[in-house]
Write a protein that holds these residues in place. Sequence first.
Motif, mmCIF file in Angstrom:
data_model
loop_
_atom_site.group_PDB
_atom_site.id
_atom_site.type_symbol
_atom_site.label_atom_id
_atom_site.label_comp_id
_atom_site.label_asym_id
_atom_site.label_seq_id
_atom_site.Cartn_x
_atom_site.Cartn_y
_atom_site.Cartn_z
ATOM 1 N N HIS A 199 2.051 1.482 -3.664
ATOM 2 C CA HIS A 199 0.838 2.267 -3.955
ATOM 3 C C HIS A 199 -0.254 1.426 -4.609
ATOM 4 C CE1 HIS A 199 3.288 5.641 -2.787
ATOM 5 N NE2 HIS A 199 4.135 5.402 -3.774
ATOM 6 N N ARG A 200 -0.395 0.186 -4.144
ATOM 7 C CA ARG A 200 -1.502 -0.645 -4.599
ATOM 8 C C ARG A 200 -2.751 -0.314 -3.783
ATOM 9 N NH1 ARG A 200 1.736 -6.324 -4.250
ATOM 10 N NH2 ARG A 200 3.604 -5.646 -5.364
ATOM 11 N N SER A 201 -3.909 -0.653 -4.325
ATOM 12 C CA SER A 201 -5.156 -0.420 -3.601
ATOM 13 C C SER A 201 -5.221 -1.360 -2.400
ATOM 14 C CB SER A 201 -6.359 -0.657 -4.509
ATOM 15 O OG SER A 201 -6.496 -2.047 -4.796
ATOM 16 N N LYS A 202 -5.999 -0.973 -1.393
ATOM 17 C CA LYS A 202 -6.140 -1.826 -0.212
ATOM 18 C C LYS A 202 -6.703 -3.185 -0.575
ATOM 19 C CE LYS A 202 -6.356 1.520 3.559
ATOM 20 N NZ LYS A 202 -7.137 2.004 4.729
ATOM 21 N N ILE A 214 0.833 -1.211 0.000
ATOM 22 C CA ILE A 214 0.000 0.000 0.000
ATOM 23 C C ILE A 214 0.864 1.256 0.000
ATOM 24 C CG2 ILE A 214 -1.592 1.387 1.396
ATOM 25 C CD1 ILE A 214 -2.877 -1.271 2.304
ATOM 26 N N HIS A 215 1.834 1.321 0.916
ATOM 27 C CA HIS A 215 2.542 2.584 1.146
ATOM 28 C C HIS A 215 3.804 2.752 0.308
ATOM 29 C CE1 HIS A 215 -0.166 3.749 4.338
ATOM 30 N NE2 HIS A 215 -0.023 2.541 4.876
#
Length: 259
Positions: free
Chosen positions: A127-130, A123-124
């Motif tokens: 930068h993938r979606s949750k 995620i951080h």
Amino acid sequence: MSGDTAEIEIRGVHKAFGSLHVLKGIDIDIPRGSVTAILGPSGSGKSTLLRMINQLETRTAGDILVHGDLIGYRRIGTGADATLQELDDKAIAEQRAKIGMVFQRFNLFPHKTAIDNVMEAPIHVAHRSKADARDEAIRQLTRVGLADRLDYYPSQLSGGQQQRVAIARALAMHPNIMLFDEPTSALDPELVGEVLSVMRQVAEEGMTMVVVTHEMGFAREVADQIIFLDEGVVVEHGGPEIIDNPQTTRFQAFLKSVL
């Protein structure tokens, strides 16, 4: 081993901490899809070398190339006029994202569950979606045999389970290379096997792996090449058969102490 193309090239690498010269001109090739076991006594420079591949330490001299790219620096110009320019933090993070690392002490966030620990970097950092990160985390935790421990906190897991979460966390970033820094040294003896089993599985799937370890059985059975470091130099280097046929008194003494 899937081929002899070098995934990691280490050329004339030195590392000094002040007056302490830890690595003294290391030259190693790590072939793509291979498992390399780095052996050696405490203080020989094994972990320092691993940390330099992942840019957690800067080198004093020499070059390290990963996928043919010089890590940590950009070469400006050619030939004798070439100079090196340090990469910025963003460029270093991009290089590091291709390399997974598993430490001795797990380094899990104690206030996050297993699945949240594995979701953190996708995620951080990536930068993938949750939703995507959660699906990936479930896939990786299932891969390491922890499908029934998704919502457990580190304090509720054994040391072996925590280390398997750490492996799943690294794999969730889809690395090309996995580095293991004595991944079983903090575990009770009865928990070592479950972690080594996962590492064997990752190796069988074709991952390029560099493993600092004292587990001679794993090194003998799984590694394609063995590097024995002592006092910052490569003393012996060869296939796993060198464990049963050491050529130097230093390697013989080391093996006698660990076997």
